[in-house]
Scaffold this active site. Structure first.
Site, PDB file in Angstrom:
ATOM      1  N   GLU A   1       2.489   0.057  -5.591  1.00  0.00           N
ATOM      2  CA  GLU A   1       1.342  -0.244  -4.722  1.00  0.00           C
ATOM      3  C   GLU A   1       0.057   0.324  -5.305  1.00  0.00           C
ATOM      4  OE1 GLU A   1      -0.110  -1.447  -2.295  1.00  0.00           O
ATOM      5  OE2 GLU A   1       1.280  -2.101  -0.742  1.00  0.00           O
TER       6      GLU A   1
ATOM      7  N   ARG B   1       3.262   7.654   7.985  1.00  0.00           N
ATOM      8  CA  ARG B   1       2.872   7.946   6.602  1.00  0.00           C
ATOM      9  C   ARG B   1       1.589   7.212   6.236  1.00  0.00           C
ATOM     10  NH1 ARG B   1       3.504   3.593   3.264  1.00  0.00           N
ATOM     11  NH2 ARG B   1       5.235   2.153   3.583  1.00  0.00           N
TER      12      ARG B   1
ATOM     13  N   ASN C   1      -0.651   4.792   4.039  1.00  0.00           N
ATOM     14  CA  ASN C   1      -0.424   3.558   3.302  1.00  0.00           C
ATOM     15  C   ASN C   1      -1.640   3.312   2.397  1.00  0.00           C
ATOM     16  OD1 ASN C   1       1.540   1.514   2.903  1.00  0.00           O
ATOM     17  ND2 ASN C   1       0.277   0.057   4.031  1.00  0.00           N
TER      18      ASN C   1
ATOM     19  N   ASN D   1      -3.790  -1.860   5.542  1.00  0.00           N
ATOM     20  CA  ASN D   1      -3.821  -2.361   4.174  1.00  0.00           C
ATOM     21  C   ASN D   1      -5.222  -2.806   3.800  1.00  0.00           C
ATOM     22  OD1 ASN D   1      -1.372  -2.251   2.571  1.00  0.00           O
ATOM     23  ND2 ASN D   1      -0.385  -3.378   4.236  1.00  0.00           N
TER      24      ASN D   1
ATOM     25  N   ASP E   1      -1.427  -8.212   2.196  1.00  0.00           N
ATOM     26  CA  ASP E   1      -1.184  -6.796   1.883  1.00  0.00           C
ATOM     27  C   ASP E   1      -2.446  -6.227   1.219  1.00  0.00           C
ATOM     28  OD1 ASP E   1      -0.101  -4.336   1.130  1.00  0.00           O
ATOM     29  OD2 ASP E   1       1.871  -5.162   0.713  1.00  0.00           O
TER      30      ASP E   1
HETATM   31 CA    CA Z   1      -0.026  -2.143   0.899  1.00  0.00          CA
END
Ligand code: CA
Length: 252
Positions: free
Chosen positions: A15, A98, A100, A146, A196
């Site tokens: 990521e 968590r 991101n 995101n 995303d």
């Molecule tokens: Ca992501």
């Protein structure tokens, strides 16, 4: 267009690619493994550092180090591979939540959002780490935080809360870091996957990675589909421009 595999690195959840133009290096994270990787395309060298906990995103510091959005908060390493020093926690931090995706704006504020490990709707939020070390909770009720990116003129911020299937845009005040007037600019159809990570190009076009879609889609500023890059990996997570003239789109 078809993406080419340039590094078969086998991350669990690769990521957050970030291009470092000073060193010609691509950084990215393997979130659940708690690892930050970097790669020099010119030499082929890959290096890894351990964050010691899930790491959602990293950004580059002017002095050469890295700021990291780790599960429990924000941390900084003075150099790659160096010890991570805690800068700040955030309101709502817990064992079920968590960090991101995250990114730095033009004024050096580091934005990062959260999500629940069990994807519980509305359990996440978006935070902003300011240069003075303060942390602001900017958005509530986020499910999977995101995106994100800013227009070159600094007046718009783009953001994705994945289950909404949209790329949203805010009016952005570069002076204060305030966001307002949220609206959707892109809607991702069901068959294309889930929005995303994303990046903007120099013309303000929106490049969004599609989780479950095996693709990056390019949309005009107005939200019109302009191009699709096929990726031979269904869980396409994010992208950034890099390379000598920023002419390469790197995709995780
Ligand atoms: Ca992501």
């Amino acid at each position: 267009m078809q993406a080419e595999c340039v590094l078969d690195v086998r991350c669990g959840l690769g990521e957050g690619p970030v291009w470092d133009e000073r060193g010609g290096l691509l950084y990215w994270v393997d979130i659940m493994a708690g690892r930050v990787h970097r790669w020099a395309p010119a030499s082929g060298l890959v290096e890894t550092m351990e964050a010691g906990e899930p790491v959602g995103a990293v950004a580059l510091c002017e002095g050469g180090g890295l700021v990291c959005a780790v599960q429990s908060g924000f941390a900084v390493a003075e150099r790659f591979g160096g010890e991570l020093r805690r800068l700040a926690s955030y309101e709502g931090a817990s064992a079920e939540i968590r960090m991101n995706d995250g990114k730095c704006d033009s004024a050096g504020r580091f934005w990062a959002g959260t999500m629940a490990f069990d994807f519980r709707p509305g359990a996440g939020a978006l935070y902003r780490l300011d240069p003075d070390g303060g942390v602001a909770r900017v958005l509530e009720g986020v499910t999977i935080s995101n995106g994100m990116d800013w227009s070159a003129d600094g007046t718009r911020m783009y953001y994705v809360d994945t289950p909404k299937r949209t790329v949203d845009v805010f009016d952005f005040d570069a002076e204060t870091g305030a966001i307002s007037n949220r609206r959707a600019v892109v809607e991702i159809p069901e068959e294309a996957g889930w929005p995303d990570g994303m990046t903007l190009d120099a013309e303000g076009r929106i490049w969004v990675a599609l989780w479950g879609g095996g693709a990056v889609r390019c949309y005009s500023r107005e939200g019109k589909l302009e191009d699709v890059i096929e990726v031979a990996a269904p869980q396409t997570t994010s992208c950034c421009f890099g390379g000598e003239d920023l002419g390469v789109l790197y995709i995780t």
